[in-house]
Design an enzyme around this catalytic site. Structure first.
Site, PDB file in Angstrom:
ATOM      1  N   ILE A  46      -2.614  -3.242 -11.736  1.00 32.36           N
ATOM      2  CA  ILE A  46      -1.385  -2.687 -12.291  1.00 32.36           C
ATOM      3  C   ILE A  46      -1.368  -2.734 -13.813  1.00 32.36           C
ATOM      4  CG2 ILE A  46      -0.027  -3.251 -10.249  1.00 32.36           C
ATOM      5  CD1 ILE A  46       1.173  -5.585 -11.861  1.00 32.36           C
ATOM      6  N   TRP A  88      -0.081  -4.933  -1.479  1.00 33.22           N
ATOM      7  CA  TRP A  88       1.152  -4.131  -1.507  1.00 33.22           C
ATOM      8  C   TRP A  88       1.148  -3.049  -2.580  1.00 33.22           C
ATOM      9  CZ3 TRP A  88       3.491  -9.539  -1.914  1.00 33.22           C
ATOM     10  CH2 TRP A  88       3.261 -10.101  -3.160  1.00 33.22           C
ATOM     11  N   ASP A  99      -3.054  -8.616  -3.163  1.00 29.23           N
ATOM     12  CA  ASP A  99      -1.940  -9.065  -2.321  1.00 29.23           C
ATOM     13  C   ASP A  99      -1.552  -8.049  -1.268  1.00 29.23           C
ATOM     14  OD1 ASP A  99      -1.625 -11.564  -3.556  1.00 29.23           O
ATOM     15  OD2 ASP A  99      -0.465 -10.676  -5.198  1.00 29.23           O
ATOM     16  N   ARG A 115      -2.232  -1.122  -4.367  1.00 29.71           N
ATOM     17  CA  ARG A 115      -3.302  -0.184  -4.055  1.00 29.71           C
ATOM     18  C   ARG A 115      -3.446   0.024  -2.553  1.00 29.71           C
ATOM     19  NH1 ARG A 115      -7.140  -3.461  -8.190  1.00 29.71           N
ATOM     20  NH2 ARG A 115      -5.734  -5.095  -7.455  1.00 29.71           N
ATOM     21  N   CYS A 118      -6.212  -4.991  -0.987  1.00 28.95           N
ATOM     22  CA  CYS A 118      -6.552  -5.169  -2.405  1.00 28.95           C
ATOM     23  C   CYS A 118      -6.424  -6.662  -2.675  1.00 28.95           C
ATOM     24  CB  CYS A 118      -5.665  -4.306  -3.297  1.00 28.95           C
ATOM     25  SG  CYS A 118      -3.897  -4.392  -2.965  1.00 28.95           S
TER      26      CYS A 118
END
Length: 517
Positions: A246, A308, A306, A310, A304
């Protein structure tokens, strides 16, 4: 002349009256529809998995292990898992997955038996020896649940599933293949799918991260799966999609948005330098690889870090490529409600309203909408809705007005039942506004992911990021008002004042906030 002016005035009045009536009709229509049904997200998920055909396959079952969100706070209350995997083993395996996000089904092809599952990264460590038998068993059960004796590479039809084929199981064990590990890194092109005369399914583990990021996480006790523990490359493979995190996405988005705001002719140079088209292509390539594996009849596990950001993007886009139902307006709503809302995409954190907005904000949902827009642009007749729906969802996520995008997970969202409006009420009020007159139902989509094939849409740069401090302050103020109202109804105003006074004497904040919104 005066008569013409009178006619103009009458037209203005009539237009205002029509707008007023339309707004009144909308408010009256939606005022009683904001409450979630009694059975909530679990019922919606059950309907969707029933549509897919997963609940009719005895190899899969509905688990209520997370009914009280005790197994995983960011997962939905209803999970579909392999029938051979008990709730006890599921709970034991949750300790081996980051945030407890165990492998769970999100899409099922009832023709071939192929399953798309999602999870978070395992706690494998550098050597992979930290793996637990329960997590290995969960992955082996996923593979076993997808075993068919007559799986074909062209099994998926245009209807998005179809009747079940031959359900005879293909028996296999960990010793079916040599005991080594295969790791693939997906870059510019999709790997060719191998077609075997005998279709023992291969579990395709797709890690959305760059391989270096996964190795760095392994140094912190997390990391990626070790396929030698799952039977080797004949039973499981591991691929890395090279999708940035991110922080890189946020930096890239800011640079691209700034380039799109420029009025000179060289803005495309800055768009290219922002690497936004590169990141967008990486997400689409990952989704295309997942779709190819599923089309070939192999089960796929996507994660990925965690699970939630990607993961939600790649899973949702892969389903759009394969299942034409998700290209309808109702299906697209189901897809977002399932893979983003129910499975715990962090709308609040990514909008910059969390505890650390400088680090946790990111344009992940916006990037997903941009990717959908690219698919719609490349396939103008394949989607039942137009970009107007994508624009509405983009603005709704940024407005913080609609309950769909206020919270980070289904557990927190359940507290808003009956109090928060849904953005889909706007769509239901005037469906023709978002309808694509050119829509023709079709089968599998194959995206073009090179930079030259991706359009630059300047409208997405209007996403209202900027300084979110004033908005956070207003959110906190509203939290205090809501909490005060609740406590007055239960304690009375005198007791509430006493509670505030006691907090101030202890040096604690005098406001009694909800803590999150």
């Amino acid at each position: 002349v005066s008569r013409d002016h009178d006619d103009d005035d009458d037209d203005d009045v009539s237009q205002k009256e029509r707008r007023r009536r339309a707004m009144r009709s909308f408010l009256q229509t939606t005022s009683g529809d904001t409450a979630a049904p009694a059975s909530g997200a679990a019922a919606a998920l059950r309907r969707e998995f029933d549509r897919q055909g997963a609940l009719a396959d005895g190899r899969w079952r509905v688990s209520d292990a997370n009914a009280d969100y005790g197994l995983c706070a960011s997962y939905p209350p209803l999970l579909v898992v392999p029938a051979a995997l008990g709730d006890g083993a599921l709970a034991a395996g949750a300790h081996f997955r980051s945030k407890g996000r165990v492998p769970a089904l999100t899409w099922y092809d009832k023709r071939s038996g192929a399953a798309l599952c999602r999870a978070s990264q395992p706690r494998a460590g550098l050597t992979g020896t930290a793996a637990t038998p329960e997590d290995d068993a969960a992955l082996l059960h996923v593979r076993a649940a997808c075993a068919r004796s007559s799986t074909r590479a062209d099994a998926f039809d245009e209807v998005g599933g179809g009747a079940s084929g031959d359900d005879d199981e293909v028996l296999f064990s960990r010793d079916d293949a040599r005991d080594d590990e295969i790791v693939l890194e997906v870059s510019a092109t999709e790997p060719a799918t191998t077609h075997r005369p005998r279709r023992a399914p291969v579990l395709r583990i797709c890690d959305c991260r760059p391989v270096l990021n996964a190795k760095a996480n392994a140094a912190m006790g997390k990391g990626h799966e070790v396929t030698s523990r799952l039977g080797g490359d004949g039973c499981a493979t591991l691929e890395f999609f090279d999708v940035a995190n991110i922080h890189a996405m946020r930096k890239s988005f800011d640079a691209c948005a700034e380039a799109c705001r420029r009025s000179d002719d060289d803005f495309l140079v800055d768009v290219h330098a922002s690497r936004w088209p590169h990141h967008l292509g990486a997400v689409l390539r990952g989704a295309a690889v997942v779709a190819r594996h599923l089309e070939a009849g192999d089960p796929v596990l996507v994660h990925c870090s965690d699970g939630w950001d990607r993961t939600a993007q790649v899973c949702a886009l892969a389903q759009l490529l394969l299942d034409p139902y998700f290209r309808t307006t109702d299906g697209f709503r189901t897809l977002i409600d399932k893979d983003f809302c129910a499975f715990g995409y962090m709308f609040r954190e990514r909008a910059g309203l969390g505890e650390d907005p400088d680090r946790e904000s990111g344009p992940i949902f916006l990037q997903f909408l941009d990717a959908v827009g690219q698919l719609s642009y490349q396939n103008p007749t394949a989607f039942a809705f137009t970009d107007a729906l994508l624009d509405l969802l983009r603005d709704a996520a940024g407005s913080r007005f609609f309950g769909d995008f206020l919270r980070d997970n289904d557990r927190d969202r359940a507290s808003d039942a009956g109090r928060a409006a849904s953005v889909w009420a706007v769509v239901d009020h005037d469906p023709s506004r978002f309808a694509n007159a050119l829509y023709v139902r079709c089968g599998r989509l194959r995206p073009r992911t090179r930079g030259a094939a991706l359009r630059v849409d300047p409208s997405f740069s209007k996403w209202p990021r900027g300084d979110s401090a004033p908005l956070r302050a207003r959110v906190r103020e509203l939290e205090r008002e809501v909490e005060d109202s609740r406590r007055r109804s239960s304690l009375g105003s005198g007791e509430l004042d006493d509670a505030r006074r006691r907090n101030s004497l202890k040096g604690e904040p005098s406001d009694l906030s909800l803590g999150s919104i």
